[in-house]
Motif scaffolding. Structure first.
Motif, mmCIF file in Angstrom:
data_model
loop_
_atom_site.group_PDB
_atom_site.id
_atom_site.type_symbol
_atom_site.label_atom_id
_atom_site.label_comp_id
_atom_site.label_asym_id
_atom_site.label_seq_id
_atom_site.Cartn_x
_atom_site.Cartn_y
_atom_site.Cartn_z
ATOM 1 N N ILE A 153 12.933 -2.635 -7.344
ATOM 2 C CA ILE A 153 14.423 -1.787 -7.265
ATOM 3 C C ILE A 153 13.466 -0.457 -6.420
ATOM 4 O O ILE A 153 13.730 0.157 -5.176
ATOM 5 N N LEU A 154 12.480 -0.340 -7.029
ATOM 6 C CA LEU A 154 11.734 0.848 -6.535
ATOM 7 C C LEU A 154 10.974 0.825 -5.448
ATOM 8 O O LEU A 154 10.276 1.628 -4.852
ATOM 9 N N ILE A 155 9.795 -0.766 -5.335
ATOM 10 C CA ILE A 155 9.766 -0.977 -4.069
ATOM 11 C C ILE A 155 10.391 -0.982 -3.196
ATOM 12 O O ILE A 155 10.042 -0.324 -2.078
ATOM 13 N N ARG A 156 11.918 -1.370 -2.904
ATOM 14 C CA ARG A 156 12.605 -1.221 -1.653
ATOM 15 C C ARG A 156 12.869 0.393 -1.553
ATOM 16 O O ARG A 156 12.331 0.452 -0.106
ATOM 17 N N TYR A 157 13.251 1.227 -2.154
ATOM 18 C CA TYR A 157 13.426 2.656 -1.961
ATOM 19 C C TYR A 157 12.300 3.153 -1.532
ATOM 20 O O TYR A 157 12.752 3.576 -0.468
ATOM 21 N N LEU A 158 11.381 2.875 -2.333
ATOM 22 C CA LEU A 158 10.114 3.308 -2.207
ATOM 23 C C LEU A 158 9.730 2.761 -0.023
ATOM 24 O O LEU A 158 9.070 4.072 0.710
ATOM 25 N N ALA A 159 10.146 1.951 -0.187
ATOM 26 C CA ALA A 159 9.287 1.232 1.207
ATOM 27 C C ALA A 159 10.401 2.020 2.057
ATOM 28 O O ALA A 159 9.764 2.269 3.565
ATOM 29 N N GLN A 160 11.294 2.235 2.106
ATOM 30 C CA GLN A 160 11.910 2.945 2.926
ATOM 31 C C GLN A 160 12.114 4.549 3.114
ATOM 32 O O GLN A 160 11.961 4.300 4.423
ATOM 33 N N LEU A 161 11.507 4.548 2.228
ATOM 34 C CA LEU A 161 10.606 6.112 2.402
ATOM 35 C C LEU A 161 9.691 6.734 3.724
ATOM 36 O O LEU A 161 9.277 6.854 4.367
ATOM 37 N N ALA A 162 8.757 4.943 3.161
ATOM 38 C CA ALA A 162 7.316 4.976 4.314
ATOM 39 C C ALA A 162 7.974 5.009 4.851
ATOM 40 O O ALA A 162 7.071 5.262 6.637
ATOM 41 N N ARG A 163 9.026 4.087 5.444
ATOM 42 C CA ARG A 163 9.569 4.043 6.740
ATOM 43 C C ARG A 163 9.934 4.737 7.618
ATOM 44 O O ARG A 163 10.130 4.874 8.395
#
Length: 374
Positions: free
Chosen positions: A290-300
């Motif tokens: 779940i953390l990885i999902r939303y960190l990737a959204q910030l990165a995009r």
């Protein structure tokens, strides 16, 4: 600046230690995501094909919120490939969750319902099937019954414990309310999101570090569980702030999201040596995906400054490289709870889902040629 550089260097050291070759970009990560999508279905789909079971040893226990996240990763697969088979499977799973839950969408846990509502809204937005939207409407109406003034506000965790409030219920409620507002323009949804956010930030976010605590009044004593620092609480709070930024364009929400992201990446508890920690199997197996999902959204997000987008991308990249080389059991393509090593025992669906989220997230970020620090 120094923190960002040290984190990127830390990721580089970890990558070099596992002796991987040059990043081959989207091809490698798409293939890994495809393989884990296939292995998850082959290994964990129930004999009736209507839900995903607890583990690879044949325990057929149904977990509502794990299956909600399975809907989410099927949407990930569709968005990456445009293969509508993923949406067909997501709809079949939604129907299966409904049936396994006594022919209804609501259950006793507000956070469970929120994860299913978030996944269903993404599925609706991806493919336009109103079955998913109907589920969201039913769930959101039920979820709002959990909002009360115990502890000063917020959504309860479960229906028979209305005085206990936690991040796993409140942060996804903020995300859902924001996404509903962005989609339908209902002012009351935005007002709900802002009120819940104000309560959550004031109550369960460490004002010094930006890390997010788990809950308050769990044992009826008003105490905050400050020693419960879980990866998913950081991730879903980041997205709550991020979603409010896009709903309002108020920059302080984005600043909150980035502050918690930086705190999580720099925390020796959350990400020791730059790799998200092992939180066991069971429910904990799902947390770091779940953390990885939303960190990737910030990165995009192009609204995030370039240096931070690069830092977050490198963090996802380093975790994916380590997991791909150390944690994936081949040829079965199963992933355990520790991304630093292979886990040969019984593997829970929750841990497999985090691995799948990791590789879908990495695939979504495209190609990285090299690490640069300016």
């Amino acid at each position: 600046m120094m923190l960002l550089k040290s984190l990127i260097l830390m990721g580089y050291v970890l990558v070099s230690q596992v002796q991987v070759g040059a990043d081959r970009g989207a091809t490698r990560w798409n293939a890994l995501a495809d393989s884990l999508q296939q292995s998850t279905r082959a290994t964990y789909l129930s004999s009736g094909g209507n839900y995903y079971i607890q583990d690879n040893a044949g325990d057929t226990t149904f977990h509502y919120w794990w299956n909600a996240h399975m809907v989410d990763v099927l949407v990930d697969g569709y968005l990456r490939t445009q293969d509508r088979t993923y949406l067909t499977r997501a709809k079949r799973l939604l129907e299966g969750i409904y049936g396994m839950n006594g022919n209804r969408y609501p259950n006793m846990f507000y956070d469970d319902m929120l994860w299913l509502a978030l996944a269903s809204l993404r599925a609706y937005e991806a493919g336009g099937d109103t079955t998913f939207l109907d589920a969201v409407d039913i769930l959101w109406n039920d979820i709002q019954t959990g909002i009360n003034e115990h502890q000063g506000g917020g959504v309860a965790w479960r229906k028979d414990q209305l005085t206990y409030k936690n991040t796993p219920a409140n942060a996804p409620a903020i995300v859902l309310a924001c996404r509903l507002y962005m989609h339908f323009g209902r002012t009351e949804d935005l007002q709900t999101a802002i009120a819940l956010y104000d309560w959550l930030k004031a109550t369960l976010v460490d004002p010094v570090s930006g890390l997010v605590w788990d809950g308050v009044n769990r044992q009826g004593d008003g105490r905050i569980d400050k020693d419960w620092l879980f990866t998913y609480n950081q991730g879903i709070f980041m997205e709550a702030a991020h979603a409010l930024y896009h709903a309002t364009k108020d920059a302080h929400y984005l600043e909150d999201a980035l502050r918690t992201a930086d705190a999580a990446l720099g925390s020796p508890i959350i990400s020791p040596k730059g790799i998200l920690r092992d939180e066991g199997q069971g429910d904990g197996g799902l947390f770091k995906g779940i953390l990885i999902r939303y960190l990737a959204q910030l990165a995009r997000d192009m609204d995030v400054q370039t240096e931070k987008r690069y830092q977050y991308t490198q963090f996802v990249h380093a975790n994916a490289l380590v997991a791909a080389n150390r944690a994936v059991l081949r040829p079965g393509m199963l992933v355990g709870p520790d991304w630093n090593e292979k886990h040969a025992d019984v593997l829970a669906l929750s841990s497999q889902l985090s691995g799948l989220m990791l590789f879908e997230a990495r695939a979504s970020l495209g190609k990285i040629n090299e690490i640069k620090i300016n």
